[in-house]
Design a protein around this motif. Structure first.
Motif, PDB file in Angstrom:
ATOM      1  N   THR A  79      79.340  54.855  93.818  1.00 17.21           N
ATOM      2  CA  THR A  79      80.785  54.798  94.060  1.00 17.21           C
ATOM      3  C   THR A  79      81.123  53.663  95.025  1.00 17.21           C
ATOM      4  O   THR A  79      82.096  52.924  94.814  1.00 17.21           O
ATOM      5  N   VAL A  80      80.323  53.514  96.076  1.00 21.00           N
ATOM      6  CA  VAL A  80      80.547  52.423  97.038  1.00 21.00           C
ATOM      7  C   VAL A  80      80.431  51.075  96.315  1.00 21.00           C
ATOM      8  O   VAL A  80      81.285  50.192  96.463  1.00 21.00           O
ATOM      9  N   ALA A  81      79.392  50.940  95.506  1.00 22.36           N
ATOM     10  CA  ALA A  81      79.172  49.676  94.790  1.00 22.36           C
ATOM     11  C   ALA A  81      80.307  49.412  93.809  1.00 22.36           C
ATOM     12  O   ALA A  81      80.835  48.291  93.742  1.00 22.36           O
ATOM     13  N   LEU A  82      80.713  50.443  93.080  1.00 29.10           N
ATOM     14  CA  LEU A  82      81.777  50.282  92.082  1.00 29.10           C
ATOM     15  C   LEU A  82      83.094  49.896  92.755  1.00 29.10           C
ATOM     16  O   LEU A  82      83.797  48.983  92.313  1.00 29.10           O
ATOM     17  N   MET A  83      83.429  50.602  93.846  1.00 27.18           N
ATOM     18  CA  MET A  83      84.698  50.313  94.523  1.00 27.18           C
ATOM     19  C   MET A  83      84.691  48.900  95.108  1.00 27.18           C
ATOM     20  O   MET A  83      85.673  48.171  95.037  1.00 27.18           O
ATOM     21  N   THR A  84      83.558  48.520  95.691  1.00 22.21           N
ATOM     22  CA  THR A  84      83.471  47.196  96.313  1.00 22.21           C
ATOM     23  C   THR A  84      83.560  46.105  95.250  1.00 22.21           C
ATOM     24  O   THR A  84      84.320  45.139  95.381  1.00 22.21           O
ATOM     25  N   GLN A  85      82.797  46.284  94.182  1.00 20.22           N
ATOM     26  CA  GLN A  85      82.816  45.306  93.081  1.00 20.22           C
ATOM     27  C   GLN A  85      84.222  45.184  92.484  1.00 20.22           C
ATOM     28  O   GLN A  85      84.690  44.090  92.168  1.00 20.22           O
ATOM     29  N   THR A  86      84.906  46.310  92.366  1.00 15.36           N
ATOM     30  CA  THR A  86      86.243  46.305  91.761  1.00 15.36           C
ATOM     31  C   THR A  86      87.256  45.643  92.690  1.00 15.36           C
ATOM     32  O   THR A  86      88.121  44.882  92.251  1.00 15.36           O
ATOM     33  N   LEU A  87      87.132  45.920  93.979  1.00 16.10           N
ATOM     34  CA  LEU A  87      88.048  45.303  94.946  1.00 16.10           C
ATOM     35  C   LEU A  87      87.855  43.787  94.984  1.00 16.10           C
ATOM     36  O   LEU A  87      88.804  43.028  95.138  1.00 16.10           O
ATOM     37  N   LEU A  88      86.586  43.373  94.829  1.00 17.57           N
ATOM     38  CA  LEU A  88      86.252  41.953  94.990  1.00 17.57           C
ATOM     39  C   LEU A  88      86.201  41.213  93.648  1.00 17.57           C
ATOM     40  O   LEU A  88      85.345  40.359  93.449  1.00 17.57           O
ATOM     41  N   ASN A  89      87.131  41.534  92.748  1.00 18.73           N
ATOM     42  CA  ASN A  89      87.225  40.768  91.495  1.00 18.73           C
ATOM     43  C   ASN A  89      87.616  39.332  91.793  1.00 18.73           C
ATOM     44  O   ASN A  89      87.436  38.439  90.993  1.00 18.73           O
ATOM     45  N   LYS A  90      88.171  39.107  92.984  1.00 18.49           N
ATOM     46  CA  LYS A  90      88.350  37.746  93.511  1.00 18.49           C
ATOM     47  C   LYS A  90      88.186  37.836  95.027  1.00 18.49           C
ATOM     48  O   LYS A  90      88.222  38.940  95.578  1.00 18.49           O
ATOM     49  N   PRO A  91      87.982  36.693  95.711  1.00 21.90           N
ATOM     50  CA  PRO A  91      87.728  36.783  97.150  1.00 21.90           C
ATOM     51  C   PRO A  91      88.891  37.456  97.889  1.00 21.90           C
ATOM     52  O   PRO A  91      90.059  37.213  97.575  1.00 21.90           O
ATOM     53  N   ARG A  92      88.576  38.322  98.825  1.00 19.66           N
ATOM     54  CA  ARG A  92      89.591  39.022  99.624  1.00 19.66           C
ATOM     55  C   ARG A  92      89.307  38.721 101.093  1.00 19.66           C
ATOM     56  O   ARG A  92      88.161  38.777 101.518  1.00 19.66           O
ATOM     57  N   LYS A  93      90.376  38.443 101.835  1.00 25.16           N
ATOM     58  CA  LYS A  93      90.177  38.079 103.249  1.00 25.16           C
ATOM     59  C   LYS A  93      90.381  39.260 104.177  1.00 25.16           C
ATOM     60  O   LYS A  93      89.516  39.634 104.951  1.00 25.16           O
ATOM     61  N   ASN A  94      91.564  39.865 104.077  1.00 24.54           N
ATOM     62  CA  ASN A  94      91.963  40.884 105.049  1.00 24.54           C
ATOM     63  C   ASN A  94      92.061  42.229 104.335  1.00 24.54           C
ATOM     64  O   ASN A  94      92.913  42.417 103.480  1.00 24.54           O
ATOM     65  N   VAL A  95      91.162  43.155 104.678  1.00 17.22           N
ATOM     66  CA  VAL A  95      91.072  44.411 103.926  1.00 17.22           C
ATOM     67  C   VAL A  95      91.352  45.619 104.824  1.00 17.22           C
ATOM     68  O   VAL A  95      90.906  45.669 105.974  1.00 17.22           O
ATOM     69  N   LEU A  96      92.096  46.586 104.266  1.00 19.40           N
ATOM     70  CA  LEU A  96      92.326  47.873 104.932  1.00 19.40           C
ATOM     71  C   LEU A  96      91.445  48.910 104.253  1.00 19.40           C
ATOM     72  O   LEU A  96      91.477  49.050 103.030  1.00 19.40           O
ATOM     73  N   GLU A  97      90.668  49.631 105.056  1.00 21.62           N
ATOM     74  CA  GLU A  97      89.851  50.720 104.526  1.00 21.62           C
ATOM     75  C   GLU A  97      90.363  52.037 105.088  1.00 21.62           C
ATOM     76  O   GLU A  97      90.519  52.176 106.305  1.00 21.62           O
ATOM     77  N   ILE A  98      90.617  52.998 104.202  1.00 23.03           N
ATOM     78  CA  ILE A  98      91.113  54.306 104.634  1.00 23.03           C
ATOM     79  C   ILE A  98      89.993  55.327 104.466  1.00 23.03           C
ATOM     80  O   ILE A  98      89.495  55.518 103.351  1.00 23.03           O
TER      81      ILE A  98
END
Ligand code: SAH
Length: 224
Positions: A79-98
């Motif tokens: 799940t961690v890998a899937l969520m991270t891979q999905t979030l990073l479909n392009k480079p992201r700079k500033n991320v909020l994690e809940i």
């Protein structure tokens, strides 16, 4: 990557916490369809056994959620890998994690984006994760004790938002704090089941898609 000077013996591990065991987990994640090599690389370096109680550290590289106290769990590695891979479909700079939880997802993300605001509503988990991730040498995370579903306006807008607790809807605050081109990845409840959904803000509009069925702990309201 991660600092290896702390508690060498625990970090290097033996048997079920060794690097070889961790690499077996990575092979399993590949078999399950995780393709992002940078995500797999970070997870191959991060000692997941340090994020759980020593008594269950022998299970740390199983592809399963494990208890972290206070009725919460460390998310399944897949799940961690899937969520991270999905979030990073392009480079992201500033991320909020809940939902910082034990900080494992936070530590993975920390190597792949510029900065993170990570919010946890259980004070003891917030403190433990903050200290552990700091000890691992990570310096680009702001840890906050609070209700993450209201976002964190102070550091908005975010080009990525990731939630680890299931909610009935996507709070308007999160959509408001999402930058143009930004993406939210979070679980929501729909007709009795949970779905990981993707929300993209494109041209000021919000486009949503379902990714796959998942199991997450419920969103809490209030502070603990
Ligand atoms: N990625 C984390 C997941 C932890 S489980 C890990 O691998 O450890 C989800 C976490 O969300 C729990 O720690 C829970 O306390 C937290 N949480 C639930 N509702 C929340 C809320 N409203 N605000 C912030 N954190 C919340």
């Amino acid at each position: 990557m991660f600092k290896d000077s702390i508690n060498q013996s625990r970090q290097q591990g033996i048997g079920m916490t060794s690097e070889r065991t961790r690499l077996r987990m990575i092979a399993e994640l590949r078999d399950l369809g995780i393709k992002d090599l940078s995500v797999l690389h970070v997870m191959s370096k991060l000692p997941r056994h340090m994020f759980v109680d020593e008594a269950i550290s022998c299970r740390a590289y199983e592809n399963t959620a494990l208890p972290i106290g206070h009725g919460q769990t460390i998310s399944q590695p897949y799940t961690v890998a899937l969520m991270t891979q999905t979030l990073l479909n392009k480079p992201r700079k500033n991320v909020l994690e809940i939902g910082t939880g034990c900080g494992y997802q936070t530590a993975v993300l920390s190597q792949l984006v510029d900065s993170i605001v990570s919010v946890e509503c259980i004070l003891k988990l917030h403190r433990r994760a903050r200290d552990l991730v700091y000890d691992l040498g990570v310096r680009n995370v702001k840890f906050r004790h609070g209700d993450g579903f209201g976002g964190s306006a102070e550091h908005a807008p975010y080009d990525g938002i990731l939630a680890a607790a299931v909610s009935d809807d996507v709070p308007q605050e999160l959509i408001d704090q999402l930058a143009e081109g930004g993406r939210i990845v979070m679980p929501v409840s729909k007709n009795g089941s949970q779905w990981l959904i993707i929300i993209d803000k494109i041209g000021g509009r919000v486009v949503s898609q379902d990714l796959e069925a998942v199991r997450f702990v419920p969103r809490l309201s209030g502070l603990y």
